[in-house]
Design an enzyme around this catalytic site. Structure first.
Site, PDB file in Angstrom:
ATOM      1  CG  ASP A 326     -22.972  32.060  -3.192  1.00 39.28           C
ATOM      2  OD1 ASP A 326     -23.404  32.262  -4.344  1.00 39.28           O
ATOM      3  OD2 ASP A 326     -22.974  32.923  -2.299  1.00 39.28           O
ATOM      4  CG  ASN A 653      -5.447 -18.069   8.369  1.00 39.46           C
ATOM      5  OD1 ASN A 653      -5.021 -18.780   7.452  1.00 39.46           O
ATOM      6  ND2 ASN A 653      -4.865 -16.932   8.724  1.00 39.46           N
ATOM      7  CG  ASN A 678      -4.651 -11.570  14.421  1.00 45.35           C
ATOM      8  OD1 ASN A 678      -5.034 -11.536  13.261  1.00 45.35           O
ATOM      9  ND2 ASN A 678      -5.245 -10.904  15.391  1.00 45.35           N
ATOM     10  CG  ASP A 682      -3.340  -6.963  12.281  1.00 48.89           C
ATOM     11  OD1 ASP A 682      -3.886  -6.931  11.162  1.00 48.89           O
ATOM     12  OD2 ASP A 682      -3.955  -7.231  13.325  1.00 48.89           O
TER      13      ASP A 682
END
Length: 835
Positions: A326, A653, A678, A682
């Site tokens: 609007d 990997n 891993n 991370d």
């Protein structure tokens, strides 16, 4: 409490059944009931916290199978390996818990800033309480724009109109009263009952809460629809991405398991190795890192005065291609001023202003800026003038009438849209007296056109004497005398045109959707640079859905629209493939807010609009939206960085593991080394939300692109595998590495390459021209330092199966890593997969 239909008895019976009085409950009793019966919630259990959140980190089926296999290995005598693997799994789960916990707390803090409340009587006084804290027996005070917080029995009603379309599908509002309904009445016929999920259109009233939470009618509807819930674009993208990983993991893990068994390796070792690889390919911290990234983005968006109620809306916000809005407060200043109150001959008229002031000052429905402007411009109302009754405003009639006790007796005064008021009039008041309306209709329409063309919003005033009347309704709005016009001015913001251009530069097209007439809407559109075609409500009515979707492409202004039109406009734009944001703050905006990809409201909006929105602005300004869009794109870009880089590295990997398993006489990495690799790689991902984003990444809307992610994974995963094979050659032929040295060298090289590839592939620019954030650099450096230190720490090295590498090997690995950076730099320029 009685079990009979709460709508069937008297108000006294309803209060007795709820164990309450007309003055509501005491705070102590309300607290007791809340503790005894639980919160007023239907959507299941609250967000996991504490121990439940921690345990949820270990519910991944692959993790559970790995834990079971590890426990079996421990029972068969491999105690040390088992303990180490379980310790790494626990560390990974703890990291995920910490990320989820931080994200959850951030979201809770943001939602608290835009929480919707219900007004209830507690201790005999009206006070706001959170919707979830409403209990059976609370007496709820309701006004226009309020959400009905639970299933209730009406106690008092003053022209109370309620939108029940969420339950019944009926688009017309239902009038509610305190008269008891039949015990066997269907839901739509229970005119003395209010239901959770509905909202007040106009009027006012009070009601006693009879049912909350899962006992409500809305809960039954919710349960039926829960299984058919439409997922968001972000959720669909994550789901497709998850399925991609599962398919890749299933194929590769099966191949590796079979190869290891064919080579005669112990079955349990082969299973543990394969499961560890499955965990390695599946970035188990992805949900936590995505949640943290989105939550961090939400905090940054809050700093830009944008509150995100649903985290996955950030992607849709950043991907928005069309914004429907609007004009009031976005394109205009939002400070409505009554410029003129004129008679039908165009002269300023104190009499017309007085009638307008009586209507605006005495009405008890929903307060609006035009009524406030009238009251501000007029003299204070005399105390002797009293309100007798009113017919509240609704979006069908587009007018509001009040019956007042004036000096000459009861007088009905009607105020509203010019077309709506004209339809009630048969006569008009002129300088020469009262004449038939048809004699002045053309003059009125010409004056309306002149005022509208200059950007004024025009409202008509009419009246009629009603001797001896004590009540009125919409049916009484007939035979009125048109008295004059009101011209309101809301100037265009000085920076509105710049804001529209700013959004356009971001790839977001602004569409003006307003109830104003076509001339006023056209004036505003021209002032802010909206050059497209115009479509009015009557034209929308004449078009089918397919026709509207076809015609709407070049339409930038929608004028004279009603609530249903707004919803149809949004759906038509979505049917064309646009990602639609709808900005609304009024009672009539809820359907369009629900229909849009991104429902946007403001903190000052009515409850029903704020509840329907997924984004709430603390300031109604297009510049705030533009800033929020940029931040949304920044957040989504950083999330995709982690997804693409981590998955491609993990995929590489896996391929390398498959190749190594075929020709090595030993496992290339032990399960505990795979899990530790891993976990370590991370860690920098937890800081990805802080990373800087290149300007070109913010320039256009971005969406989930599964095909692009898959291609990225394959191309850069294969590139990673090639360097892994080069590392194998260096280790076996250059250094004649045995099992421990081989695993140590590959462990170091895999960690180093995955860390540097995040820094290289996070941007399409050369690494020298796009600086990562300090936290991303620092965390990567710390992880690399820990990786290099592990083989030299005797206790940890022995436990992990690592051995100190010679300096020459470290130099060779460093050379391979530098070469890997260079090749990735060339690959991203050639493939153009990084964007």
């Amino acid at each position: 409490m009685a079990n009979r239909a709460f709508w069937a008895g008297s108000t006294a019976a309803a209060l007795a059944d709820a164990g309450a009085t007309a003055d509501g409950l005491t705070s102590a009793e309300a607290s007791r009931r809340l503790a005894a019966y639980g919160p007023n919630r239907i959507a299941g259990a609250p967000r996991k916290q504490g121990v439940r959140l921690l345990l949820a980190q270990f519910t991944n089926p692959i993790i559970l199978i790995l834990v079971a296999a590890t426990v079996l290995a421990m029972l068969l005598g491999d105690l040390t390996d088992g303990v180490i693997i379980l310790a790494i799994i626990a560390a990974s789960g703890t990291l995920g818990f910490w990320q989820d916990h931080r994200a959850g707390r951030a979201v809770d803090a943001l939602l608290a800033r835009v929480q919707v409340h219900a007004d209830v009587l507690r201790d005999g006084r009206e006070r706001p309480v959170a919707l979830e804290e409403v209990v059976v027996g609370d007496v709820v005070v309701l006004r226009a724009g309020d959400i009905v917080p639970a299933d209730c029995r009406v106690l008092t009603s003053r022209n109370l109109l309620v939108d029940e379309s969420a339950l019944t599908g009926e688009s017309f509002p239902v009038e509610k009263s305190d008269r008891p309904a039949d015990p066997q009445a269907e839901l739509a016929q229970r005119t003395d009952a209010l239901f959770m999920g509905t909202h007040v259109i106009s009027g006012a009233g009070s009601a006693v809460v009879a049912q909350t939470g899962r006992a409500t009618e809305f809960a039954a509807v919710y349960e039926r629809l829960a299984g058919r819930d439409v997922t968001t674009s972000f959720e669909r993208g994550m789901t497709r991405f998850g399925l991609l990983l599962v398919r890749a993991m299933a194929v590769l893990v099966t191949v590796i398991l079979v190869v290891n068994l064919l080579l005669g390796r112990p079955a349990l070792d082969a299973v543990l190795f394969s499961l560890a690889l499955a965990v390695g390919l599946t970035p188990q911290l992805l949900p936590a890192i995505v949640a943290l990234s989105l939550a961090a983005g939400a905090r940054l968006m809050a700093a830009e005065k944008v509150i995100v109620k649903r985290l996955d809306a950030i992607e849709d916000f950043g991907g928005m291609t069309v914004l429907c809005t609007d004009k009031t407060g976005t394109l205009t200043a939002g400070s409505v001023r009554l410029d003129r109150a004129i008679s039908l001959d165009g002269a300023d008229s104190p009499a017309v202003l007085r009638l307008a002031a009586l209507n605006a000052g005495l009405q008890r429905g929903f307060a609006n800026p035009m009524d406030e402007a009238i009251v501000t411009a007029a003299e204070p109302l005399p105390s002797r003038v009293k309100l007798i009754d009113e017919a509240p405003y609704d979006f069908t009639r587009k007018r509001l009438s009040v019956l007042v006790d004036d000096a000459d007796g009861p007088l009905m005064i009607c105020k509203g849209a010019v077309s709506g008021v004209l339809s009630t009039c048969g006569q008009a008041r002129t300088a020469h007296g009262v004449v038939p309306l048809d004699l002045v209709r053309r003059d009125v329409e010409e004056r309306l056109a002149q005022l509208s063309a200059h950007g004024y919003r025009v409202v008509a005033i009419a009246s009629r004497a009603m001797p001896n009347r004590h009540d009125i309704g919409p049916a009484d709005e007939t035979g009125l005398i048109l008295d004059g016009l009101l011209a309101f001015h809301d100037p265009v913001k000085a920076d509105a045109a710049d804001a529209v251009r700013d959004l356009s530069a971001l790839g977001v097209s602004t569409r003006l959707v307003t109830g104003d007439n076509r001339l006023a809407a056209g004036h505003i559109a021209e002032a802010v640079g909206l050059r497209g075609q115009m479509l009015v409500g009557s034209e929308i009515d004449s078009l089918g859905d397919a026709e509207l979707a076809e015609k709407i492409a070049d339409v930038h202004v929608f004028a004279e629209v009603e609530p249903l039109h707004k919803e149809r406009v949004v759906r038509a734009l979505r049917a064309r493939g646009e990602v639609v944001g709808f900005l609304g703050d009024g009672i009539n905006d809820a359907p369009a807010l629900h229909a849009a990809d991104v429902g946007i409201s403001v903190d000052s909006a009515v409850d029903v609009a704020k509840q329907a929105a997924s984004i709430v602005l603390l300031e109604k300004d297009l510049r705030v939206i533009a800033d929020g869009v940029r931040q949304g794109r920044r957040t989504f870009a950083n999330t995709l960085k982690y997804v693409r880089v981590t998955v491609s590295a993990n995929f590489g990997n896996m391929l390398s593991m498959a190749a190594a398993s075929a020709f090595l006489p030993f496992l290339p990495l032990l399960p505990r080394q795979i899990l530790l690799l891993n976990l370590l790689t991370d860690v920098p991902g937890t800081t990805i939300a802080t990373d800087s984003v290149d300007a070109e990444q913010l320039a256009s809307p971005r969406r989930w692109d599964l095909a692009g992610i898959r291609t990225f994974m394959i191309v850069f995963g294969l590139l990673s595998s090639l360097f892994d094979l080069a590392t194998f050659a260096v280790l076996r032929w250059g250094f004649s590495a045995g099992p421990e040295l081989f695993r140590t060298g590959w462990f170091i090289e895999s960690t180093a390459t995955e860390l540097v590839v995040m820094l290289v592939l996070r941007s399409a620019r050369p690494i020298s021209r796009s600086r990562p954030s300090t936290l991303l650099l620092l965390s990567s450096a710390v992880v690399m330092a820990v990786t290099l230190a592990l083989p030299y720490l005797p206790v940890l090295a022995d436990a992990l199966g690592l051995t100190p590498p010679p300096a020459a090997l470290l130099a060779a690995l460093a050379g391979l890593t530098v070469a890997y950076v260079g090749v990735n730099e060339m690959a991203k320029r050639v493939t153009r997969l990084v964007a």
